[in-house]
Design a protein around this motif. Structure first.
Motif, PDB file in Angstrom:
ATOM      1  N   UNK A  40      14.424  -5.480  23.735  1.00 30.11           N
ATOM      2  CA  UNK A  40      13.539  -6.120  22.750  1.00 30.11           C
ATOM      3  C   UNK A  40      13.442  -7.639  22.931  1.00 30.11           C
ATOM      4  N   UNK A  41      13.659  -8.132  24.140  1.00 33.21           N
ATOM      5  CA  UNK A  41      13.519  -9.567  24.404  1.00 33.21           C
ATOM      6  C   UNK A  41      12.064 -10.015  24.270  1.00 33.21           C
ATOM      7  N   UNK A  46       9.545  -9.851  19.078  1.00 35.50           N
ATOM      8  CA  UNK A  46       8.855 -11.044  18.572  1.00 35.50           C
ATOM      9  C   UNK A  46       7.671 -10.679  17.681  1.00 35.50           C
ATOM     10  N   UNK A  85      15.023   0.578   8.805  1.00 33.81           N
ATOM     11  CA  UNK A  85      14.422  -0.204   7.708  1.00 33.81           C
ATOM     12  C   UNK A  85      12.933   0.093   7.565  1.00 33.81           C
ATOM     13  N   UNK A 151      11.904  -2.160  11.379  1.00 30.28           N
ATOM     14  CA  UNK A 151      12.617  -3.224  12.091  1.00 30.28           C
ATOM     15  C   UNK A 151      12.556  -2.952  13.594  1.00 30.28           C
ATOM     16  N   UNK A 153      13.913  -4.396  16.262  1.00 30.57           N
ATOM     17  CA  UNK A 153      15.165  -4.401  17.034  1.00 30.57           C
ATOM     18  C   UNK A 153      15.898  -3.087  16.838  1.00 30.57           C
ATOM     19  N   UNK A 154      16.023  -2.711  15.557  1.00 30.16           N
ATOM     20  CA  UNK A 154      16.821  -1.524  15.259  1.00 30.16           C
ATOM     21  C   UNK A 154      16.125  -0.254  15.743  1.00 30.16           C
ATOM     22  N   UNK A 157      16.801  -0.141  19.421  1.00 26.58           N
ATOM     23  CA  UNK A 157      18.209   0.243  19.591  1.00 26.58           C
ATOM     24  C   UNK A 157      18.392   1.744  19.368  1.00 26.58           C
ATOM     25  N   UNK A 161      19.764   4.259  22.192  1.00 32.49           N
ATOM     26  CA  UNK A 161      20.980   5.075  22.006  1.00 32.49           C
ATOM     27  C   UNK A 161      20.669   6.539  22.232  1.00 32.49           C
ATOM     28  N   UNK A 230       6.021 -16.763  12.133  1.00 29.96           N
ATOM     29  CA  UNK A 230       7.173 -17.424  11.503  1.00 29.96           C
ATOM     30  C   UNK A 230       7.819 -16.506  10.474  1.00 29.96           C
ATOM     31  N   UNK A 234      14.982 -15.114   2.864  1.00 35.45           N
ATOM     32  CA  UNK A 234      14.769 -13.922   2.033  1.00 35.45           C
ATOM     33  C   UNK A 234      14.712 -14.271   0.549  1.00 35.45           C
ATOM     34  N   UNK A 255       9.447  -8.315   4.325  1.00 35.82           N
ATOM     35  CA  UNK A 255      10.238  -7.218   4.903  1.00 35.82           C
ATOM     36  C   UNK A 255      11.236  -6.706   3.851  1.00 35.82           C
ATOM     37  N   UNK A 257      14.248  -6.760   4.011  1.00 35.80           N
ATOM     38  CA  UNK A 257      15.319  -7.763   3.998  1.00 35.80           C
ATOM     39  C   UNK A 257      15.019  -8.875   2.993  1.00 35.80           C
ATOM     40  N   UNK A 262       4.836 -13.851   8.969  1.00 31.86           N
ATOM     41  CA  UNK A 262       3.382 -14.068   8.970  1.00 31.86           C
ATOM     42  C   UNK A 262       2.915 -14.721  10.259  1.00 31.86           C
TER      43      UNK A 262
ATOM     44  N   UNK B  12      23.770 -14.397   6.080  1.00 29.48           N
ATOM     45  CA  UNK B  12      23.444 -12.972   6.027  1.00 29.48           C
ATOM     46  C   UNK B  12      24.645 -12.094   5.695  1.00 29.48           C
ATOM     47  N   UNK B  27      27.304  -4.857  23.120  1.00 28.77           N
ATOM     48  CA  UNK B  27      26.333  -5.926  22.846  1.00 28.77           C
ATOM     49  C   UNK B  27      27.041  -7.256  23.016  1.00 28.77           C
ATOM     50  N   UNK B  35      19.791 -10.220  17.040  1.00 29.17           N
ATOM     51  CA  UNK B  35      18.683  -9.318  16.727  1.00 29.17           C
ATOM     52  C   UNK B  35      19.126  -8.089  15.931  1.00 29.17           C
ATOM     53  N   UNK B  36      20.354  -7.668  16.141  1.00 27.30           N
ATOM     54  CA  UNK B  36      20.812  -6.473  15.432  1.00 27.30           C
ATOM     55  C   UNK B  36      21.264  -6.809  14.011  1.00 27.30           C
ATOM     56  N   UNK B  38      20.958 -10.044  12.311  1.00 25.46           N
ATOM     57  CA  UNK B  38      20.308 -11.215  11.702  1.00 25.46           C
ATOM     58  C   UNK B  38      21.249 -12.428  11.597  1.00 25.46           C
TER      59      UNK B  38
END
Lengths: 379, 92
Positions: A40-41, A46, A85, A151, A153-154, A157, A161, A230, A234, A255, A257, A262, B12, B27, B35-36, B38
């Motif tokens: 996810x680089x 992003x 999420x 989300x 990233x998750x 992941x 996995x 950006x 939270x 989100x 979170x 935006x 966080x 990781x 990223x995982x 925050x």
């Protein structure tokens, strides 16, 4: 790292890991994924994290609808205990011009015919959903409550996995240097960590996919464009849906979170991953006008990523006609994350030469055949 | 010392245990852990937790800290209100 593979996937974004998982699930052994940086680089990590089914073309609607079914049941599909999420609080699309409002009528009709039960709202009805929305000059809105957020990233992941659990080898920090082609057939791949013998390579390199194309001597019809974005600190939940306008050029969502994400589309094509102060200033003006309470939010981070743009703003999920064994999952035009679950299944169909799971035309030949129906609804 | 009660990222609420579990899970870069979890993404942009996480990665993997700690601090570098950017014209 293995030195022989049945399929090598280039790119550790959501598209690459989804393809890897679906191949392994279909019983393909010795699948190897290569990622130059870390998972996810690129665009996946992003992106704006939105999941929308309100599209203007049949293909995008079907891919998004099927992907949402998977997002809804992700733990069962992947058999991995990771919370992605996922939130379904809708997308509210705003129409400020007659042209846009007419397009929304067409889009909603198309979406409804495909089982996406979006609807048109008056400005007052839009205010019922987002009470602090500035409805000045607003003609109406389109809304679908099953759209939302996940989300990135998750989700990446979770797919990674799941793929590893099924035997896929995921290599991070491995750069692809060149691809060996003999008599227009893929023979192998040179990496920073050695050579891998293979007759199948999937290009899922997102913003860098045209560079991978050059390695096999193919000019791919995609280009990469910087989009900026950006995030705020939270806060308690005040905004349910993603709010989006094409003519005003903005998308904004909160989100689960609590942070707001935006962005808006660039006016000129720039190839760079640097963020700019001009973006921050314009973004601040846009969002505080449309959603006034946001003026009390603190911006904590801004960044940039690539949209890999295709000529019709729909993905290219296809065999490459010029080189046997070279496959393309490119040109997602800013909506690769939300379509990835379905795209992984389609690429598995293409590689295994099965009938496509859904009736969509995403092959690269469509541009030569002049079958282009451009997606009208992109920020 | 109870690593479940040690907060590494104050923005966080990420504990030392969560960080160590991820490192042991493979990781081993700051970017991935960011990223995982925050961590490093809050208002302080990792000024506190960044070096601590990097040290943990170094301890577990044996890699030198200079190789691990290359933070990409993103603008605007400190929290900034939208109203500070657009000015307070409308609130007189």
């Amino acid at each position: 790292m293995k030195n022989k593979a049945s399929v090598v996937i280039i790119g550790g974004g959501i598209t690459g890991v989804s393809i890897a998982f679906n191949l392994a699930k279909a019983g393909v052994k010795d699948v190897v994924l290569l990622e130059k940086k870390y998972l996810a680089y690129g665009a996946t990590g992003r992106c704006g994290a939105g999941v929308r089914q309100q599209w203007g073309t049949k293909q995008n609607c079907i891919l998004a609808r099927e992907s949402v079914k998977i997002f809804e049941n992700i733990k069962d599909v992947l058999n991995v205990d990771i919370d992605i999420e996922f939130k379904q609080k809708g997308y509210l699309l705003l129409a400020f011009t007659e042209k846009e409002w007419n397009q929304f009528h067409k889009n909603v009709q198309l979406q409804n015919s495909l089982g996406i039960n979006s609807k048109l709202l008056t400005p007052d009805e839009a205010k019922d959903i987002v009470p602090f929305l500035n409805t000045e000059k607003l003609l109406g809105a389109a809304y679908y409550e099953k759209d939302g957020h996940a989300n990135p990233f998750l989700t990446t992941l979770a797919y990674a996995k799941a793929a590893e659990n099924l035997g896929v080898e995921i290599n991070k920090g491995v750069e692809v240097l060149d691809i060996l082609v003999e008599y227009r057939k893929i023979k192998g791949i040179y990496t920073s960590h050695g050579f891998i013998e293979t007759d199948k390579v999937v290009n899922a390199a997102g913003g860098w996919s045209q560079k991978i194309g050059k390695m096999v001597g193919v000019d791919l019809p995609v280009y990469s464009e910087r989009h900026e974005i950006l995030a705020t600190e939270p806060v308690n939940e005040i905004l349910g849906p993603m709010v989006m306008s094409f003519s005003y050029n903005i998308y904004c969502q909160q989100t689960p979170h609590g942070s707001f994400i935006m962005g808006y589309g660039p006016k000129e094509k720039v190839e760079s991953l640097k963020s700019t102060w001009q973006f921050l200033e314009t973004m601040a003006e846009k969002v505080t006008y449309l959603l006034p309470p946001t003026k009390n939010l603190r911006v904590v981070r801004q960044w940039a990523g690539y949209y890999n743009m295709s000529p019709d703003h729909q993905p290219i999920v296809s065999k490459c006609e010029e080189v046997e064994g070279f496959y393309l999952a490119i040109g997602f035009s800013g909506h690769g994350f939300m379509l990835a679950p379905a795209v992984g299944i389609l690429m598995k169909d293409i590689i295994l030469e099965n009938e496509l799971t859904w009736d969509v035309v995403l092959d690269i030949g469509r541009f030569k055949r002049n079958e282009i129906i451009k997606e009208p609804s992109v920020v | 010392m109870n690593e479940e009660k040690i907060i590494v990222c104050r923005c966080e609420d990420i504990t030392l245990k969560e960080i160590r579990d991820l490192i042991n899970d493979g990781y081993t870069t700051l970017e991935e852990i960011k990223r995982i979890t925050r961590a490093v993404m809050g208002p302080c942009q990792g000024k506190t937790c960044g070096p601590i996480i990097a040290r943990e990665i170094s301890k577990i993997t044996g890699k030198p800290i200079e190789e691990i700690y290359k933070p990409s601090i993103r603008p605007p570098f400190g929290g900034l209100f939208f109203k500070e950017i657009v000015g307070e014209k409308d609130e007189k």
